[in-house]
Design a protein around this motif. Structure first.
Motif, mmCIF file in Angstrom:
data_model
loop_
_atom_site.group_PDB
_atom_site.id
_atom_site.type_symbol
_atom_site.label_atom_id
_atom_site.label_comp_id
_atom_site.label_asym_id
_atom_site.label_seq_id
_atom_site.Cartn_x
_atom_site.Cartn_y
_atom_site.Cartn_z
ATOM 1 N N ILE A 5 0.839 -1.204 0.000
ATOM 2 C CA ILE A 5 0.000 0.000 0.000
ATOM 3 C C ILE A 5 0.869 1.248 0.000
ATOM 4 N N HIS A 44 3.908 1.583 -1.058
ATOM 5 C CA HIS A 44 4.564 1.730 -2.359
ATOM 6 C C HIS A 44 3.598 2.348 -3.368
ATOM 7 N N CYS A 45 2.368 1.876 -3.370
ATOM 8 C CA CYS A 45 1.351 2.453 -4.262
ATOM 9 C C CYS A 45 1.146 3.940 -3.957
ATOM 10 N N ARG A 46 1.062 4.279 -2.676
ATOM 11 C CA ARG A 46 0.875 5.692 -2.290
ATOM 12 C C ARG A 46 2.072 6.533 -2.727
ATOM 13 N N MET A 99 -0.979 6.867 -6.122
ATOM 14 C CA MET A 99 -2.201 6.164 -6.508
ATOM 15 C C MET A 99 -3.311 6.471 -5.521
ATOM 16 N N GLU A 130 -7.509 2.915 -6.852
ATOM 17 C CA GLU A 130 -6.499 2.193 -7.628
ATOM 18 C C GLU A 130 -5.811 1.146 -6.760
ATOM 19 N N ILE A 131 -5.503 1.505 -5.524
ATOM 20 C CA ILE A 131 -4.847 0.567 -4.614
ATOM 21 C C ILE A 131 -5.760 -0.616 -4.339
ATOM 22 N N LEU A 177 -5.633 -2.974 -7.261
ATOM 23 C CA LEU A 177 -4.383 -3.732 -7.305
ATOM 24 C C LEU A 177 -4.323 -4.776 -6.186
ATOM 25 N N ARG A 217 -3.842 -8.731 -6.445
ATOM 26 C CA ARG A 217 -2.799 -9.383 -5.646
ATOM 27 C C ARG A 217 -3.391 -10.517 -4.819
ATOM 28 N N ALA A 276 -4.008 -4.977 -14.177
ATOM 29 C CA ALA A 276 -2.976 -4.169 -13.517
ATOM 30 C C ALA A 276 -2.283 -3.275 -14.542
ATOM 31 N N ILE A 301 -2.277 0.860 -14.495
ATOM 32 C CA ILE A 301 -1.047 1.662 -14.506
ATOM 33 C C ILE A 301 -1.023 2.568 -15.724
ATOM 34 N N HIS A 337 -3.260 5.437 -14.900
ATOM 35 C CA HIS A 337 -2.623 6.289 -13.896
ATOM 36 C C HIS A 337 -1.520 7.129 -14.547
#
Length: 157
Positions: free
Chosen positions: A52, A54-56, A60, A64-65, A68, A72, A82, A86, A89
């Motif tokens: 999470i 890393h996404c932030r 994102m 979006e998180i 993903l 996952r 995915a 991306i 985004h």
């Protein structure tokens, strides 16, 4: 290996309040509780919270998180989703870069209206800012994303 919320925060560099927020939002599963009613986190929480974060760091949105994380959580799911997420985004980032470049140009033009000397009543910047500003405009990209573009506001919800 179980840990309390403070230990999870230290391991991931994530503030305790943010961890609680992610739990309330359903991004991070609720941990088990100890006999003393303390939250008890495990390695899975560390991995998910790191994902999470890393996404932030890539700016994102929660939506979006969530998408993903759903992929996952389903290893058999097709990864094309995915890739599309991306790609979309990335498009939003490119639009924001263009908006920021436009904003930079507007600010430079505004700055050029004033020499920085003299009384404020003659300041070109202040006189220009007294003029009606541009009204919010709906761009195709913003309409697609479901929000109204307001110059100077660059985050999408």
């Amino acid at each position: 290996m179980e840990m309390k919320i403070g230990e999870l925060a230290a391991r991931t560099g994530c503030p305790v309040e943010t961890i609680r927020y992610y739990e309330r939002e359903g991004l991070l599963p609720a941990p088990s509780r100890s006999a003393g009613n303390y939250r008890q986190y495990d390695a899975g929480h560390v991995e998910r919270l790191s994902f999470i974060r890393h996404c932030r760091s890539l700016d994102m949105t929660q939506e979006e998180i969530r998408a993903l994380l759903a992929l996952r959580d389903r290893p058999e799911a097709e990864c094309g989703s995915a890739n599309r997420l991306i790609e979309e985004h990335l498009h939003h980032v490119e639009v924001r870069i263009a908006e920021l470049e436009s904003l930079r140009g507007q600010l430079r033009d505004l700055r050029a209206r004033c020499s920085g000397e003299g009384a404020s009543e003659a300041c070109g910047i202040l006189r220009e800012l007294e003029q009606p500003g541009p009204s919010p405009v709906a761009t195709e990209e913003c309409a697609h994303a479901g929000h109204l573009h307001v110059p100077g506001v660059h985050r999408r919800g």
